[in-house]
Design a protein around this motif. Structure first.
Motif, short mmCIF file in Angstrom:
data_model
loop_
_atom_site.label_atom_id
_atom_site.label_comp_id
_atom_site.label_asym_id
_atom_site.label_seq_id
_atom_site.Cartn_x
_atom_site.Cartn_y
_atom_site.Cartn_z
N GLU A 46 0.82 -1.21 0.07
CA GLU A 46 0.04 0.19 0.08
C GLU A 46 0.87 1.30 0.04
N GLU A 47 0.61 2.15 -0.96
CA GLU A 47 1.12 3.48 -0.95
C GLU A 47 0.06 4.48 -0.98
N GLY A 48 0.55 5.74 -0.40
CA GLY A 48 -0.39 6.80 -0.75
C GLY A 48 -0.17 8.13 -0.07
N THR A 49 -0.77 9.17 0.01
CA THR A 49 -0.82 10.37 0.58
C THR A 49 -1.97 10.53 1.34
N VAL A 50 -1.52 10.88 2.95
CA VAL A 50 -2.63 11.32 3.62
C VAL A 50 -2.61 12.88 3.92
N GLY A 51 -3.56 13.41 3.95
CA GLY A 51 -3.65 14.81 4.33
C GLY A 51 -4.45 14.93 5.83
N VAL A 52 -3.60 15.57 6.61
CA VAL A 52 -4.00 15.79 8.16
C VAL A 52 -4.09 17.10 8.45
N ARG A 53 -5.20 17.44 9.42
CA ARG A 53 -5.23 18.65 10.08
C ARG A 53 -4.81 18.53 11.49
N LEU A 54 -3.93 19.07 12.08
CA LEU A 54 -3.55 18.80 13.42
C LEU A 54 -3.95 19.87 14.20
N GLU A 55 -4.55 19.59 15.43
CA GLU A 55 -4.61 20.77 16.48
C GLU A 55 -3.40 20.74 17.48
N GLN A 107 -6.96 2.52 4.84
CA GLN A 107 -7.32 2.84 6.16
C GLN A 107 -5.90 2.62 7.15
N ASN A 108 -4.97 1.68 7.15
CA ASN A 108 -3.99 1.48 7.86
C ASN A 108 -3.18 2.87 7.76
N LEU A 109 -2.71 3.17 6.74
CA LEU A 109 -2.00 4.47 6.16
C LEU A 109 -2.58 5.55 6.85
N ASP A 110 -3.81 5.85 6.69
CA ASP A 110 -4.46 6.90 7.44
C ASP A 110 -4.28 7.13 8.87
N ARG A 111 -4.46 5.89 9.41
CA ARG A 111 -4.41 5.61 11.01
C ARG A 111 -2.97 6.10 11.33
N ASP A 112 -2.02 5.36 10.70
CA ASP A 112 -0.58 5.19 11.06
C ASP A 112 -0.08 6.98 10.94
N PHE A 120 -2.62 23.26 12.10
CA PHE A 120 -1.53 23.00 11.09
C PHE A 120 -1.93 21.87 10.14
N GLU A 121 -1.93 22.09 8.72
CA GLU A 121 -2.43 21.17 7.88
C GLU A 121 -1.35 20.64 7.13
N THR A 122 -1.09 19.46 6.94
CA THR A 122 0.19 18.81 6.27
C THR A 122 -0.22 17.49 5.61
N LYS A 123 0.68 16.85 4.73
CA LYS A 123 0.50 15.62 3.94
C LYS A 123 1.59 14.71 4.44
N VAL A 124 1.31 13.54 4.75
CA VAL A 124 2.22 12.24 5.07
C VAL A 124 2.15 11.45 3.58
N ARG A 125 3.25 11.22 3.09
CA ARG A 125 3.38 10.35 1.81
C ARG A 125 4.05 9.04 2.24
N TYR A 126 3.54 7.87 2.08
CA TYR A 126 3.98 6.62 2.10
C TYR A 126 4.54 6.28 1.09
N GLU A 127 5.72 5.77 0.68
CA GLU A 127 6.29 5.13 -0.45
C GLU A 127 7.03 3.76 -0.27
N LEU A 128 6.86 2.69 -1.02
CA LEU A 128 7.88 1.73 -1.01
C LEU A 128 8.72 1.82 -2.12
N ASP A 129 9.91 1.52 -1.96
CA ASP A 129 11.12 1.57 -2.88
C ASP A 129 11.25 0.32 -3.65
#
Length: 117
Positions: A49-58, A77-82, A108-117
């Motif tokens: 699984e690979e993907g980008t998760v957009g999050v809003r942090l308080e 769902q696993n990436l979003d939760r992680d 603060f809004e940011t993105k987390v990108r999960y990638e497999l090489d």
């Protein structure tokens, strides 16, 4: 198979996580970089699984993440939760301040990108 998690917060590269500035209401300079993610979720790695998760942090007046909401799903769902788990566990910020210089809750809004090489 190597894996990499990129948490996009501000413009420096810390292997295996990179940061890029986004629109922030909190001073996005972390107090240190010791919170670097524990690693790729094992179930997600096995499932490739690979993907980008957009999050809003308080961010609390103490500079810790008090809430994390997924605002853009990776589709897994696993990436979003992680993403929220890692940011809640270790991200530290210089808190936002009001006009009097008092520390206040910020966002603060940011993105987390999960990638497999």
């Amino acid at each position: 198979m190597n894996s990499r998690i990129n948490i996009l917060l501000f413009a420096i590269f810390l292997a295996p996580i990179s940061f890029e500035s986004l629109d922030a209401q909190v001073d996005s300079d972390p107090q240190d970089d010791s919170w670097v993610a524990d690693g790729y979720p094992s179930v997600s790695r096995r499932s490739e699984e690979e993907g980008t998760v957009g999050v809003r942090l308080e961010v609390s007046p103490q500079g810790t993440v008090s809430k994390c909401n997924v605002i853009e799903s990776s589709g897994f769902q696993n990436l979003d939760r992680d993403a929220c788990k890692q940011l809640m566990k270790g991200a530290r910020f210089k808190p936002a301040t009001d006009d009097d210089g008092k520390a206040v809750t910020g966002y603060f809004e940011t993105k987390v990108r999960y990638e497999l090489d």
